[in-house]
Design an enzyme around this catalytic site. Structure first.
Site, PDB file in Angstrom:
ATOM      1  N   HIS A 257       1.042  -1.075   0.223  1.00 44.96           N
ATOM      2  CA  HIS A 257      -0.032  -0.012   0.159  1.00 44.96           C
ATOM      3  C   HIS A 257       0.733   1.109   0.029  1.00 44.96           C
ATOM      4  CE1 HIS A 257      -2.958   2.751   1.160  1.00 44.96           C
ATOM      5  NE2 HIS A 257      -3.989   1.854   1.008  1.00 44.96           N
ATOM      6  N   ARG A 277      -6.643  10.265   0.027  1.00 44.51           N
ATOM      7  CA  ARG A 277      -6.742  10.805  -1.216  1.00 44.51           C
ATOM      8  C   ARG A 277      -7.975  10.656  -1.881  1.00 44.51           C
ATOM      9  NH1 ARG A 277      -3.512   6.546  -3.440  1.00 44.51           N
ATOM     10  NH2 ARG A 277      -3.484   5.413  -1.450  1.00 44.51           N
TER      11      ARG A 277
END
Ligand code: FAD
Length: 655
Positions: A257, A277
């Site tokens: 990740h 995000r």
């Protein structure tokens, strides 16, 4: 003669995360007496840690969304290595599974007009993640547990016993899947007959007998040093299936990740959700540059914004602008961060900056990302409403897993064995999109429970038998760490035992450094040599004391699994000479269409289910190449021809 306690069930589900609980509910509702067994406390599983949401094409936030678009995104994210039938079932069935959760009591965040709210995530064309703030997994597990309790209450009314048809064994670890002893051998026969387990608190051994076993044990992250995974993710289910004779599929694909915490060292690796995000957070390097614009790969060029202005406009007007590259699939973002740090443009503690503070008002950040706000405040003394976070890649998820039949979740080659959730391979291809795990758990958990129950019902009058010999062998294997100073491989060598914690640390460091986010041939060969050394030493892993809650003993047993799984990852990663999804080879940096239709299967080298006891230095894994099934034409027709040319092998295009 074995004196281990035995209990009879129709279906045993190993693991009580989202996949295991959904499987158990389905099996019980289809009439199977079902046992769930889990290593941690009931309710504590990875699923509970899931933050961002569950992906389902419900079209609540954008009416253009549908299962076909979700299928397309999933295949693109997995770089077309997905078992396409799984990706299809997943995309078609995910909305129903989310609705079902609401009928069982879940309450997702709402849009202004009262529909389930859906948020943006990397690789998803439309806002698609149903969520509960950034604590979605908690709501999912809470709801499934509530459903289990409701079923137990029904059973109490009918039978007088809450646990007559559905029982949870918590804090118990399964160490072997047992098989019917057609041959009477220690290795068992061909079909599943139950599981061998121990109670972690008392150390007591017991056997759950059943014709069907569903493996739903989650991931393998604890084989790596920097990981978002918690203590129990030691690849147990992967190893249990291998030892039972089932192959593992494409184990080279491990997801790093892009955003884990990098500071302070004690929390390095803890996840920073992609929702940051998705909700507008941007990545910057030490020069303040939004560097992701420099890292849009050719296959995605047409789908992502070319300028910051366009990317920013997309949040308000997604139909007329392209998404910002911070929302590329995870593998792309993780590699980009890695490159920036390597080029000397990283943050003070070796990551990059992730900033929401300049993008949203403080109260919106606290409302939409409450866990992130507290996580940074409490663990790093950083106020994310006022300053940027420092983030870097962390080992998060394994795309590889038990090879299963797409429709039934049946593990290949072992009748009665099923697998669902993160432990199963194929669904996500070479890279999973965020949010697609929670939906995967529900879709395939249900299917595994359904088919496991049917299989068991068909064998109601010819239940497979568990042999005493097999139980005794499993018990002896589990007890070995208490006598590690004694004979090893039949010889008295007098050396002191190895410390399991030291072995674990060396394993994690090896996998992190040599089979991590960027891979090289020489380093992976080195990793395999080190794994061989660790394997020999692990046979001498010894512990003191007794069986009552003894964490050193538990780790000594988990080491077998981590070593097996790590070898699978390293061997497959060495074999695949291309870069695709979660697998990046510095010496083979591009995706190679020739590899598109090749799966790598890992099998135990010793087919009797033993661990090559006579020669522990020899690898335990054989690797086989297998050609994938061609994608069904109506599914291929969902893509433009120009796009398919980027992915499919030459002969597939002609077909
Ligand atoms: P898990 O939930 O991992 O459960 C595994 C179970 O198996 C546990 O009960 C464990 O005790 C048990 N077990 C393991 N070994 C044994 C054994 N030997 N014997 C008995 N029991 C055993 N995905 C998303 O889609 N959206 C997200 O927002 C998201 N956020 C995430 C955030 C974090 C921090 C993490 C770590 C993951 C996230 N994921 C997310 C991924 C997702 O949560 C996991 O992939 C998923 O929950 C795995 O579910 P599972 O049911 O397969 O296994």
């Amino acid at each position: 003669m074995s004196v281990v306690d035995r209990q009879e069930w129709d279906v045993v589900v190993v693991g009580a995360g989202g996949a295991g609980l959904r499987a158990a509910i389905e099996a019980r509702e289809r009439g199977a007496r079902t046992a769930v067994i889990c290593k941690s406390l009931f309710g504590k599983a990875h699923t509970v840690m899931a933050e961002g949401g569950i992906a389902a094409a419900m079209a609540n936030a954008n009416e253009h969304d549908n299962w076909q678009v979700h299928f397309r995104d999933t295949m693109r994210g997995g770089k077309f290595l997905n078992q396409w039938r799984m990706a299809e079932l997943h995309a078609r069935e995910a909305p129903d599974r989310v609705w079902e959760l609401e009928t069982w009591g879940a309450l997702f965040d709402r849009t202004k007009d009262g529909r389930i709210s859906q948020r943006n995530f990397g690789g998803h064309e439309y806002p698609r993640l149903a969520h509960v703030g950034d604590r979605t997994g908690l709501e999912l597990i809470r709801t499934l547990q509530q459903k289990i309790v409701a079923l137990q209450q029904e059973d109490k009314k009918e039978t007088g016993d809450y646990e007559s048809r559905l029982k949870v064994y918590q804090e118990c670890t399964v160490t072997r899947i047992l098989k019917a002893s057609d041959s009477g051998s220690a290795a068992g026969g061909s079909r599943v007959s139950g599981v061998f387990a121990y109670d972690r608190e008392t150390g007591r051994f017991f056997v759950l007998e059943a014709p069907s076993v569903v493996v739903a044990t989650g991931g393998i992250g604890k084989s790596f040093k920097v990981t978002s995974n918690s203590w129990e993710y030691t690849g147990d289910g992967h190893a249990l299936a291998l030892l039972a004779g089932a192959p593992l599929l494409n184990m080279e694909f491990v997801q790093f990740h892009p955003t884990g915490m990098v500071w302070p060292p004690s929390v390095k690796g803890i996840l920073v959700t992609e929702s940051v995000r998705g909700d507008g957070g941007v990545l910057r390097n030490s020069e303040g540059k939004r560097f992701m614009f420099d890292y849009i790969p050719d296959v995605f060029k047409e789908k992502y914004a070319e300028s910051e202005e366009e990317g920013d406009r997309w949040y308000e007007d997604p139909d007329n602008n392209r998404r910002p590259p911070e929302l590329l699939p995870r593998d792309e973002v993780a590699r980009a961060i890695n490159s920036e740090v390597k080029a000397g443009r990283g943050s003070p503690h070796g990551g990059v900056f992730l900033d929401v503070s300049t993008r949203m008002p403080a109260e919106v950040i606290r409302r939409r990302l409450p866990s992130m706000y507290h996580q940074f405040k409490e663990l790093a003394d950083v106020d994310i409403t006022a300053e940027a976070m420092e983030v870097g890649p962390t080992c998060h998820y394994v795309m590889g897993g038990i090879a299963v039949e797409s429709d039934t979740a049946a593990a290949r080659g072992v009748p009665g064995l099923y697998a669902a959730g993160e432990v199963a391979g194929g669904m996500h291809g070479s890279n999973r999109l965020g949010g697609n795990s929670l939906s995967d758990l529900l879709v395939f958990g249900r299917r595994a429970g359904w088919h496991a129950a049917e299989y068991a019902a068909a064998r109601a009058f010819e239940r497979p038998e568990v042999s005493d010999l097999e139980v005794d062998t499993a018990a002896a294997e589990a007890l070995r760490p208490f006598s590690a100073e004694g004979p090893v491989g039949g010889e008295e060598d007098g050396r002191p035992p190895e410390n399991p914690y030291t072995l674990h640390q060396e394993l994690q460091q090896t996998m992190n450094d040599l089979v991590g986010i960027i891979r090289r041939e020489g380093e992976m060969e080195q990793a395999l040599e080190k794994l061989a050394e660790l394997r020999v030493r692990a046979r001498r892993a010894g512990v003191e004391g007794h069986r009552q809650f003894n964490p050193g003993w538990h780790l000594a047993l988990d080491l077998r699994n981590m070593l097996l799984v790590s070898e699978c990852v390293a061997r497959a990663a060495l074999e695949r000479t291309e870069s695709r999804g979660g697998h990046t080879r510095e010496d083979h940096p591009t995706m190679d269409r020739k590899w598109r239709n090749i799966n790598l299967l890992c099998r135990l080298a010793d087919p009797t289910g033993g661990l090559a006891a006579t020669d522990p230095e020899r690898g335990q894994i054989d690797l086989v190449r297998e050609t994938t099934d061609p994608v069904r034409p109506d599914l291929l027709a969902l893509f433009d021809k120009e796009e398919l040319v980027k992915y499919l092998a030459e002969e597939e295009l002609y077909q």
